[in-house]
Design an enzyme around this catalytic site. Structure first.
Site, mmCIF file in Angstrom:
data_model
loop_
_atom_site.group_PDB
_atom_site.id
_atom_site.type_symbol
_atom_site.label_atom_id
_atom_site.label_comp_id
_atom_site.label_asym_id
_atom_site.label_seq_id
_atom_site.Cartn_x
_atom_site.Cartn_y
_atom_site.Cartn_z
ATOM 1 C CD GLN A 200 15.401 -43.574 5.665
ATOM 2 O OE1 GLN A 200 15.851 -44.631 6.094
ATOM 3 N NE2 GLN A 200 14.098 -43.295 5.682
ATOM 4 N N GLY A 241 19.477 -53.320 4.113
ATOM 5 C CA GLY A 241 18.561 -52.193 4.249
ATOM 6 C C GLY A 241 18.613 -51.525 5.610
ATOM 7 C CG HIS A 242 15.730 -48.388 6.380
ATOM 8 N ND1 HIS A 242 15.000 -47.287 6.035
ATOM 9 C CD2 HIS A 242 14.884 -49.426 6.288
ATOM 10 C CE1 HIS A 242 13.766 -47.644 5.750
ATOM 11 N NE2 HIS A 242 13.679 -48.945 5.902
ATOM 12 C CG ASN A 243 15.881 -48.634 11.130
ATOM 13 O OD1 ASN A 243 15.414 -47.928 10.233
ATOM 14 N ND2 ASN A 243 16.297 -48.129 12.278
#
Length: 351
Positions: A200, A241-243
């Site tokens: 990440q 969460g990511h993005n």
């Protein structure tokens, strides 16, 4: 900070009706418990019954709100928007703690840290190399600011918040204790009977006037950025969460969970314990109601409920139908027994 009723009224753009304009006001309270020297608010007829016995010295009410049985000692503060006026009164009478500029001797600052004017850094705070902290920002005790982090003006980072490397934060941002900004997103590939971690290497970008609650986690992007738009307010215990791309002025209530790579439009509301699957788009102004499970896109300005989430009108009808199911099953059982009885009667008559 105590002030006279007249000073308070002037500061809150309110007109005084009755009472004593020179009385000293030193605190705010709800209408059910307010005492002499305190100011309260009345914004709903549901609470009007409390005003007759209230000891409050003043009460904010709307211009068109009729109030009966006002005690002689109480002044009405008549204003266009009593809720906003009351909020301003809270800020005046109960100001936030101010932190004088300076760096506590127990703080740790690595190389090439840039601090603006009026910055406060509390005891045992750690600021990584090449971090940049804007004017008037307070980094409170025990918080961790990673390398190359950029924090804007007049922010407040509460004790034991953790901000990972490369996070970018705008002006007037509040991050409460225990929040973790920029931890790795949850990304793995299953190969050879094991989970292989996907690095990440993105970051988190938080725009101006965002507030993030205690023990909330905002994951960094896998490659790009996880973004939180201007004015958004995130409650305690939220997982982002990511993005994810969170729009402007979005509300996320406690225990909301948003999986990766979602887009949430401006002014959307996610109520408590709502869950959102990955790669979902939630439209502008949409409302995801409490405990809803969102597995597909939500159109703008719609309200969804249930799990899986669907239009709230459909979901409510289903809930009503389910509530009637036990009685319906009883009727079906009675009809089956009645039919069996009639069939037996026909057989007996034929023989």
């Amino acid at each position: 900070m105590p002030m006279t009723l007249k000073e308070l009224a002037d500061a809150c753009n309110a007109r005084i009706q009755g009472g004593d304009s020179s009385v000293l006001i030193d605190a705010v309270a709800d209408i059910g418990s307010a005492a002499t020297g305190q100011v309260t608010q009345l914004i709903s007829g549901r609470y009007a019954k409390y005003i007759k016995g209230s000891a409050a010295s003043a009460c904010f009410v709307a211009e068109d709100f009729a109030v009966a049985d006002v005690p002689q000692s109480m002044a009405l503060l008549i204003t266009k928007d009593p809720e906003l006026s009351f909020i301003k009164a809270i800020g005046l009478l109960h100001p936030e703690r101010a932190y004088l500029p300076g760096i506590a001797p127990q703080a740790v600052l690595e190389n090439d840290v840039s601090l603006g004017g009026g910055v406060f850094v509390g005891p045992y705070a750690v600021i990584g190399g090449q971090a940049c902290i804007g004017d008037g920002t307070a980094i409170l005790a025990g918080s961790y600011i990673g390398s190359r982090v950029k924090i804007g003006k007049n922010c407040r980072i509460y004790p034991y918040a953790v901000i990972y490397d490369d996070v970018v934060i705008g002006d007037n941002v509040i991050i409460h204790s225990g929040a973790i900004i920029g931890a790795d997103g949850f990304g793995y590939k299953f190969r050879d009977n094991r989970h292989v971690k996907v690095p990440q290497v993105g970051n988190v970008i938080i725009e101006d006037n965002v507030e993030i609650g205690a023990n909330t986690c905002v994951d960094r992007g896998a490659l790009g950025s996880t973004t939180l738009g201007m004015g958004s307010k995130i409650d305690n215990l939220v997982q982002i969460g990511h993005n994810n791309k969170i729009g402007r002025h979005v509300i996320m209530c406690g225990q909301v969970g948003v999986s990766g790579s979602c887009k949430i439009g401006d002014y959307a509301i996610l109520a408590g314990s709502a869950g959102v699957a990955d790669h979902v788009n939630i439209g502008q102004g949409a409302v995801v109601m409490a405990r809803a499970g969102v597995a597909g896109d939500v159109p703008a300005k719609t309200q969804v409920f249930g799990s899986p989430a669907k239009d709230k009108r459909v979901a409510y009808k289903e809930q009503v139908a389910l509530a009637k199911l036990p009685e319906l099953l009883k009727k079906v059982k009675w009809l089956e027994e009645r039919l069996q009885h009639l069939e037996k009667s026909d057989r007996d008559a034929g023989s």
